[in-house]
Each structure stands twice: as structure tokens, then as C-alpha cells.
Write an enzyme that holds these catalytic residues in place. Structure first.
Site, PDB file in Angstrom:
ATOM      1  CB  CYS A 170      37.012  39.879  45.283  1.00  0.00           C
ATOM      2  SG  CYS A 170      36.629  41.637  44.483  1.00  0.00           S
ATOM      3  CG  HIS A 183      39.883  39.438  40.303  1.00  0.00           C
ATOM      4  ND1 HIS A 183      39.046  38.677  40.755  1.00  0.00           N
ATOM      5  CD2 HIS A 183      39.695  40.150  40.590  1.00  0.00           C
ATOM      6  CE1 HIS A 183      38.843  38.812  41.790  1.00  0.00           C
ATOM      7  NE2 HIS A 183      39.162  40.365  41.326  1.00  0.00           N
ATOM      8  CD  GLU A 184      43.243  43.303  40.684  1.00  0.00           C
ATOM      9  OE1 GLU A 184      41.715  44.007  41.189  1.00  0.00           O
ATOM     10  OE2 GLU A 184      43.185  42.294  41.800  1.00  0.00           O
ATOM     11  CG  HIS A 241      37.268  45.052  40.502  1.00  0.00           C
ATOM     12  ND1 HIS A 241      36.321  44.274  41.378  1.00  0.00           N
ATOM     13  CD2 HIS A 241      38.348  44.028  40.937  1.00  0.00           C
ATOM     14  CE1 HIS A 241      36.779  43.589  41.908  1.00  0.00           C
ATOM     15  NE2 HIS A 241      37.837  43.278  41.667  1.00  0.00           N
TER      16      HIS A 241
HETATM   17 NI    NI Z   1      38.851  41.702  42.874  1.00  0.00          NI
END
Ligand code: NI
Length: 185
Positions: A100, A142-143, A146
Site C-alpha cells: 500500500c 483494497h481501495e 480505504h
Molecule cells: Ni492502499
């Protein structure tokens, strides 16, 4: 357009849920996405979420680079998703290496749904509905994490695989592990 500063683990903007975008077609959202694209190219990443550039809004961009597509999944060009929603479409999870831009230097094995459906809105206000598998499904998960204040180490089931990227060669796993760990999101 501008290259934006990337927030690092510990910054509060990475710990809280981001706000929904009221008007995805607003010029300031287009401007933000332009800057995010430039920042992603500069950082050589696979994806980026707005909180990573200190903007607490539900906007992500991602791509599936050449070589990461699977049998069921093509290479995906840089995609913008505003107010995304993810639904797993199987019970199956798979572990793979993630890195990341907000956790520089580190990598770890992260379980993710292998098959998802995601939806969201484009900068033109058009609805996107898309099925994804493999790396495509992984980078979207993953995004979108966030946007809920979740960094990948919080998803790991075995923190003993959290390591510096240059030490990955010492990991005794499948032979292609080192090859596969090359995308940062
Ligand atoms: Ni990330």
C-alpha cells in the site's frame, strides 16, 4: 493537475469512513480524480483512494496492469469509481501479497474475496456494475477498504507475514510469491 502528497499509516484521514460524494459530475471531483491519476502514475501504483491524498470522499481509482489479468479477467484500464459498493459473490477467500502506498516499504499476505460484484458511478454520472475476480477483485477490495478507514494489515490473518518488501525473498512459500508481489495500492 498536480501530484498530491500521500497520507501514511497513522494519519487520521486513513482511519475514518469517508463521506459519500453528492455530485459525482462536479468539476472539483473531476479535478480531484485528475490529480489522483497523476499521483498514481508518479507512484507507480495499481490503485489509489481519495483518503490516501487527504480527501475524505468515497472516490477510488484502480487498474489491472498487464500480466495481472487471470483467465476470467482481462487487463483493466484505469477506472474511476465514485461511491462504490462491493458484494462478495462467493464464500471463497484467497491470500496474496499486498502493498500500500500509505504503508511504504511493507508487504503482507491478505485474504480477500475471490469473486465480487461492484457498483458505483462514473464522473459522467453513469452507473457501473461489474463482476470481478482475481487481482481485479483484490485491488477493488483494497481501495474500497480505504474508504472505511481500513488498511490491509488489519485484514491479515497472520501478522508474521507482514514484512519489509526487500525481505520477501526469505519467505518460504510458493515459488512465484516474489514475482507476484509487485503492485502497490
Ligand atoms: Ni492502499
Amino acid at each position: 493537475m498536480a501530484i498530491l502528497k500521500i497520507a501514511k499509516m497513522g494519519h487520521p484521514v486513513l482511519r475514518y469512513s469517508a463521506e459519500a460524494v453528492e455530485d459525482p459530475t462536479a468539476p472539483e471531483i473531476r479535478g480531484l480524480v485528475g490529480d489522483m491519476m497523476e499521483t498514481l502514475v508518479d507512484a507507480d501504483g495499481a490503485g489509489l483512494a481519495a483518503p490516501q491524498v487527504h480527501v475524505p470522499l468515497r472516490v477510488v481509482i484502480f487498474q489491472v496492469p498487464k500480466g495481472r489479468e487471470t483467465d476470467n479477467d482481462d487487463e483493466i484500464p484505469l477506472t474511476v469509481l465514485v461511491n462504490p459498493i462491493i458484494t462478495p459473490t462467493s464464500d471463497e477467500q484467497d491470500e496474496d501479497w499486498e502493498a500500500c502506498l500509505s504503508v511504504p516499504g511493507l508487504t503482507g499476505l491478505v485474504p480477500r474475496w475471490t469473486s465480487i460484484q461492484y457498483s458505483g458511478v462514473t464522473l459522467d454520472g453513469e452507473k457501473i456494475e461489474q463482476a470481478a475476480e482475481g487481482f481485479h477483485a483484490r485491488v477493488v477490495q483494497h481501495e474500497c477498504d480505504h474508504l472505511d478507514g481500513i488498511l490491509y494489515p488489519a485484514r491479515m490473518s497472520d501478522l508474521s507475514t507482514l514484512m519489509f518488501r526487500e525481505e520477501l525473498r526469505h519467505y518460504v512459500g510458493s515459488a512465484d510469491d516474489e514475482d507476484r508481489e509487485r503492485d502497490t495500492a
